[in-house]
Design a protein around this motif. Structure first.
Motif, PDB file in Angstrom:
ATOM      1  N   LEU A   1      -9.113  53.938 -24.241  1.00 39.49           N
ATOM      2  CA  LEU A   1     -10.160  52.922 -24.355  1.00 39.49           C
ATOM      3  C   LEU A   1     -10.117  52.230 -25.703  1.00 39.49           C
ATOM      4  O   LEU A   1      -9.790  52.839 -26.738  1.00 39.49           O
ATOM      5  CB  LEU A   1     -11.531  53.557 -24.124  1.00 39.49           C
ATOM      6  CG  LEU A   1     -11.846  53.837 -22.651  1.00 39.49           C
ATOM      7  CD1 LEU A   1     -12.955  54.865 -22.500  1.00 39.49           C
ATOM      8  CD2 LEU A   1     -12.226  52.545 -21.941  1.00 39.49           C
ATOM      9  N   LYS A   2     -10.439  50.942 -25.677  1.00 43.95           N
ATOM     10  CA  LYS A   2     -10.413  50.100 -26.855  1.00 43.95           C
ATOM     11  C   LYS A   2     -11.805  49.514 -27.084  1.00 43.95           C
ATOM     12  O   LYS A   2     -12.585  49.395 -26.136  1.00 43.95           O
ATOM     13  CB  LYS A   2      -9.414  48.969 -26.666  1.00 43.95           C
ATOM     14  CG  LYS A   2      -8.016  49.423 -26.281  1.00 43.95           C
ATOM     15  CD  LYS A   2      -7.124  48.238 -25.995  1.00 43.95           C
ATOM     16  CE  LYS A   2      -5.765  48.641 -25.464  1.00 43.95           C
ATOM     17  NZ  LYS A   2      -4.984  49.414 -26.443  1.00 43.95           N
ATOM     18  N   PRO A   3     -12.110  49.110 -28.310  1.00 41.60           N
ATOM     19  CA  PRO A   3     -13.429  48.502 -28.552  1.00 41.60           C
ATOM     20  C   PRO A   3     -13.721  47.319 -27.631  1.00 41.60           C
ATOM     21  O   PRO A   3     -14.870  47.113 -27.230  1.00 41.60           O
ATOM     22  CB  PRO A   3     -13.335  48.075 -30.018  1.00 41.60           C
ATOM     23  CG  PRO A   3     -12.381  49.054 -30.623  1.00 41.60           C
ATOM     24  CD  PRO A   3     -11.370  49.325 -29.553  1.00 41.60           C
TER      25      PRO A   3
ATOM     26  N   PRO B   1     -12.319  55.034 -29.845  1.00 43.94           N
ATOM     27  CA  PRO B   1     -11.077  54.393 -29.392  1.00 43.94           C
ATOM     28  C   PRO B   1     -10.004  55.422 -29.076  1.00 43.94           C
ATOM     29  O   PRO B   1      -9.844  56.421 -29.789  1.00 43.94           O
ATOM     30  CB  PRO B   1     -10.683  53.521 -30.595  1.00 43.94           C
ATOM     31  CG  PRO B   1     -11.978  53.211 -31.265  1.00 43.94           C
ATOM     32  CD  PRO B   1     -12.813  54.450 -31.111  1.00 43.94           C
ATOM     33  N   GLY B   2      -9.303  55.184 -27.977  1.00 48.36           N
ATOM     34  CA  GLY B   2      -8.301  56.128 -27.506  1.00 48.36           C
ATOM     35  C   GLY B   2      -8.829  57.164 -26.545  1.00 48.36           C
ATOM     36  O   GLY B   2      -8.044  57.902 -25.931  1.00 48.36           O
ATOM     37  N   GLY B   3     -10.141  57.222 -26.403  1.00 39.33           N
ATOM     38  CA  GLY B   3     -10.752  58.197 -25.517  1.00 39.33           C
ATOM     39  C   GLY B   3     -10.730  57.778 -24.059  1.00 39.33           C
ATOM     40  O   GLY B   3     -10.191  56.717 -23.698  1.00 39.33           O
ATOM     41  N   SER B   4     -11.336  58.626 -23.248  1.00 37.76           N
ATOM     42  CA  SER B   4     -11.350  58.415 -21.800  1.00 37.76           C
ATOM     43  C   SER B   4     -12.747  58.609 -21.243  1.00 37.76           C
ATOM     44  O   SER B   4     -13.556  59.353 -21.807  1.00 37.76           O
ATOM     45  CB  SER B   4     -10.403  59.403 -21.113  1.00 37.76           C
ATOM     46  OG  SER B   4      -9.078  59.240 -21.548  1.00 37.76           O
ATOM     47  N   LEU B   5     -13.001  57.923 -20.157  1.00 43.00           N
ATOM     48  CA  LEU B   5     -14.221  58.100 -19.376  1.00 43.00           C
ATOM     49  C   LEU B   5     -13.887  57.927 -17.907  1.00 43.00           C
ATOM     50  O   LEU B   5     -12.951  57.193 -17.561  1.00 43.00           O
ATOM     51  CB  LEU B   5     -15.294  57.072 -19.766  1.00 43.00           C
ATOM     52  CG  LEU B   5     -16.071  57.264 -21.063  1.00 43.00           C
ATOM     53  CD1 LEU B   5     -16.955  56.047 -21.324  1.00 43.00           C
ATOM     54  CD2 LEU B   5     -16.900  58.521 -21.026  1.00 43.00           C
ATOM     55  N   ARG B   6     -14.682  58.551 -17.069  1.00 40.28           N
ATOM     56  CA  ARG B   6     -14.546  58.362 -15.623  1.00 40.28           C
ATOM     57  C   ARG B   6     -15.877  57.885 -15.077  1.00 40.28           C
ATOM     58  O   ARG B   6     -16.886  58.589 -15.181  1.00 40.28           O
ATOM     59  CB  ARG B   6     -14.159  59.659 -14.946  1.00 40.28           C
ATOM     60  CG  ARG B   6     -13.822  59.508 -13.469  1.00 40.28           C
ATOM     61  CD  ARG B   6     -13.831  60.846 -12.790  1.00 40.28           C
ATOM     62  NE  ARG B   6     -13.153  60.836 -11.505  1.00 40.28           N
ATOM     63  CZ  ARG B   6     -13.388  61.713 -10.536  1.00 40.28           C
ATOM     64  NH1 ARG B   6     -14.279  62.679 -10.730  1.00 40.28           N
ATOM     65  NH2 ARG B   6     -12.726  61.656  -9.401  1.00 40.28           N
TER      66      ARG B   6
ATOM     67  N   SER C   1     -16.359  52.796 -29.757  1.00 39.28           N
ATOM     68  CA  SER C   1     -16.562  52.518 -31.181  1.00 39.28           C
ATOM     69  C   SER C   1     -16.216  53.749 -32.000  1.00 39.28           C
ATOM     70  O   SER C   1     -16.425  54.886 -31.563  1.00 39.28           O
ATOM     71  CB  SER C   1     -18.021  52.118 -31.417  1.00 39.28           C
ATOM     72  OG  SER C   1     -18.274  51.998 -32.802  1.00 39.28           O
ATOM     73  N   SER C   2     -15.695  53.499 -33.186  1.00 43.47           N
ATOM     74  CA  SER C   2     -15.427  54.599 -34.099  1.00 43.47           C
ATOM     75  C   SER C   2     -16.606  54.812 -35.034  1.00 43.47           C
ATOM     76  O   SER C   2     -16.591  55.728 -35.853  1.00 43.47           O
ATOM     77  CB  SER C   2     -14.151  54.316 -34.902  1.00 43.47           C
ATOM     78  OG  SER C   2     -14.247  53.078 -35.549  1.00 43.47           O
TER      79      SER C   2
END
Length: 114
Positions: A86-88, A14-19, A113-114
């Motif tokens: 990003l959130k779950p 959570p909190g991360g990024s993807l492209r 997911s954490s």
């Protein structure tokens, strides 16, 4: 043969990024509006974002506004989805599509997911 191929999915905290990328082959995307959709297990398919043919008009689903950015590079025949914070609940299979011709990619899994 016209084809769309998504890539860039994966697992992130959570909190991360993807492209995500959506690469087209067999046709030029330059004349067409395109969309990103997602579908989580047990849920209906949801429109995430759409972009017009030249990339200067974009719309987003309420759940991703301010966090996701759609873009395209017609020279590379590719559309992108930059996803941040990003959130779950963003966990889903993400699909790109050309709505005019009902072209769809095979999807790429995003898991938050954490």
């Amino acid at each position: 043969q016209s084809k769309l191929v998504e890539s860039g999915g994966g697992s992130v905290q959570p909190g991360g990024s993807l492209r995500l990328s959506c690469a087209a082959s067999g046709f030029s995307i330059s004349a067409y509006a395109m969309r990103w959709y997602r579908q989580a297990p047990g849920k209906e398919r949801e429109l995430v974002a759409d972009i017009n043919s030249v990339g200067n008009r974009k719309n987003y689903g309420d759940s991703v506004k301010g966090r996701f950015t759609v873009s395209r590079d017609n020279r590379k025949n590719t559309m992108y989805l930059q996803m941040s914070d990003l959130k779950p609940e963003d966990t889903a299979v993400y699909y790109c599509a050309v709505p005019l011709y009902d072209y769809w990619g095979q999807g790429t899994q995003v898991t938050v997911s954490s």
